[in-house]
Design a protein around this motif. Structure first.
Motif, PDB file in Angstrom:
ATOM      1  N   THR A 232       0.784  -1.244   0.000  1.00 34.59           N
ATOM      2  CA  THR A 232       0.000   0.000   0.000  1.00 34.59           C
ATOM      3  C   THR A 232       0.813   1.290   0.000  1.00 34.59           C
ATOM      4  OG1 THR A 232      -0.158  -0.028   2.408  1.00 34.59           O
ATOM      5  CG2 THR A 232      -1.944  -1.128   1.182  1.00 34.59           C
ATOM      6  N   ASP A 233       2.148   1.222   0.141  1.00 29.57           N
ATOM      7  CA  ASP A 233       2.874   2.496   0.286  1.00 29.57           C
ATOM      8  C   ASP A 233       3.052   3.258  -1.039  1.00 29.57           C
ATOM      9  OD1 ASP A 233       4.993   1.218  -1.000  1.00 29.57           O
ATOM     10  OD2 ASP A 233       6.340   1.195   0.729  1.00 29.57           O
ATOM     11  N   GLY A 234       2.679   2.617  -2.147  1.00 24.28           N
ATOM     12  CA  GLY A 234       2.706   3.314  -3.441  1.00 24.28           C
ATOM     13  C   GLY A 234       4.108   3.557  -3.971  1.00 24.28           C
ATOM     14  N   SER A 235       5.125   3.048  -3.275  1.00 19.60           N
ATOM     15  CA  SER A 235       6.505   3.344  -3.679  1.00 19.60           C
ATOM     16  C   SER A 235       7.050   2.300  -4.648  1.00 19.60           C
ATOM     17  CB  SER A 235       7.411   3.355  -2.445  1.00 19.60           C
ATOM     18  OG  SER A 235       7.677   2.015  -2.048  1.00 19.60           O
ATOM     19  N   LYS A 236       8.238   2.598  -5.162  1.00 22.30           N
ATOM     20  CA  LYS A 236       8.923   1.621  -6.020  1.00 22.30           C
ATOM     21  C   LYS A 236       9.986   0.872  -5.213  1.00 22.30           C
ATOM     22  CE  LYS A 236       7.940   3.872 -10.330  1.00 22.30           C
ATOM     23  NZ  LYS A 236       8.379   4.859 -11.321  1.00 22.30           N
ATOM     24  N   LYS A 237       9.946   1.034  -3.904  1.00 18.57           N
ATOM     25  CA  LYS A 237      10.924   0.343  -3.058  1.00 18.57           C
ATOM     26  C   LYS A 237      10.807  -1.166  -3.294  1.00 18.57           C
ATOM     27  CE  LYS A 237      11.764  -0.269   1.858  1.00 18.57           C
ATOM     28  NZ  LYS A 237      11.572   0.202   3.222  1.00 18.57           N
TER      29      LYS A 237
END
Ligand code: NAP
Length: 269
Positions: A232-237
């Motif tokens: 859910t964090d929306g990042s590309k991590k």
């Protein structure tokens, strides 16, 4: 619209905690497992549907995905969690044990990806979370086969992340250190060979270190939180470490020979 997560190995441990957490966050949950008939307690949870899936049986993957789409209408995230640890001296492991470790931890995970990628590509979004391990970054003694399987998951996922990014598909790696689950008991497979005792003393030390670590570790809830963040964090991590006790950073911070000498002291003391 409510979102849908598809989880493998949701009968116990990290998979079960992840199913419960996503349900509590108002997601619909396809909780897949080899023996859904044994998960009576989970049957009562609203918006959580139990399905049979053995990652080594491609047909069961296809039918669980089809059932999820039919019942919930969509899939937003997949959590490839099913897996177990084969430990012990490499020499003591049978060919069948080696293959089963890879069939489950590597080829099973790939088989789920194979089915879900075309769906995510067409809908231009989706998150695939692959549960790796600290053993995918740092190989412990007497874990050659488990570590090899998780190193494979790391390489596979790292490459796939580039490949699928243009289609809106995000790949995530979860890298837990010790977590108190059935991993150290029911699911643990030990390679032993009747007439091979030259490794016994060092292996028993490692086993004691591992099992003590597992006993004192936090439960699967902490990994479920990391999986929730990854989805859910929306990042590309790409990588999410959990209870790693700083080991990957320690490994990176010093010359390999120094790290290996230290590791021997820690793991085989
Ligand atoms: N616990 C740790 O310290 C730790 C640390 C790093 C990474 N991990 C990883 O976390 C994941 C989950 O393990 P856990 O700690 O939660 O242990 P667990 O409680 O033993 O759960 C393992 C799950 O995998 C399932 N599984 C095994 N083989 C399968 C197959 N062929 N098809 C479908 N499901 C299968 C098991 O199903 P059954 O109930 O049918 O046996 C169970 O649901 C694994 O990938 C493991 O490598 C664990």
């Amino acid at each position: 619209m409510e979102k849908v997560v598809f989880i493998t190995g949701a009968s116990t441990g990290i998979g079960k905690e992840t199913a419960k957490l996503f349900q509590a966050k108002n997601w619909k949950v396809a909780a897949t497992m080899r023996s859904p008939e044994k998960a009576e307690d989970m049957k009562k949870i609203v918006d959580l549907r139990l399905m049979r899936l053995d990652v080594t049986e491609p047909e069961s993957i296809r039918s669980a995905i089809a059932e999820t789409l039919e019942h919930f209408g969509r899939i937003d995230a997949v959590v490839n969690n099913a897996g177990y640890g084969l430990i012990g001296p490499f020499e003591a492991a049978s060919e069948e044990q080696v293959r089963r470790q890879f069939e489950t931890n590597v080829f099973g995970l790939m088989a789920v990806c194979r089915e879900v990628i075309p769906i995510f590509r067409k809908q231009k979004r989706g998150v695939i979370v692959n549960v790796s391990s600290i053993s995918g970054l740092t190989a412990l003694p007497f874990s050659s086969l488990y570590a090899a399987s998780k190193f494979a998951v790391e390489g596979f996922s790292e490459s796939l992340a580039y490949e699928l990014e243009p289609f809106g598909i995000r790949i995530k790696l979860i890298e837990p250190g010790p977590i108190k689950t059935d991993f150290y008991s029911r699911s643990e497979e030990i390679a032993r060979s009747e007439n091979l005792h030259v490794y016994d003393e060092r292996f028993e030390k490692l086993l004691e270190f591992m099992n003590k670590g597992g006993e004192a570790a936090p439960d699967g809830g902490i990994v479920a939180e990391a999986i929730w963040n990854a989805v859910t964090d929306g990042s590309k991590k790409l990588r999410y470490g959990v209870n790693t006790k700083g080991l990957p950073a320690l490994k990176r911070s010093m010359p390999e020979s120094v790290f290996r000498a230290l590791a021997k002291k820690i793991f085989l003391k």
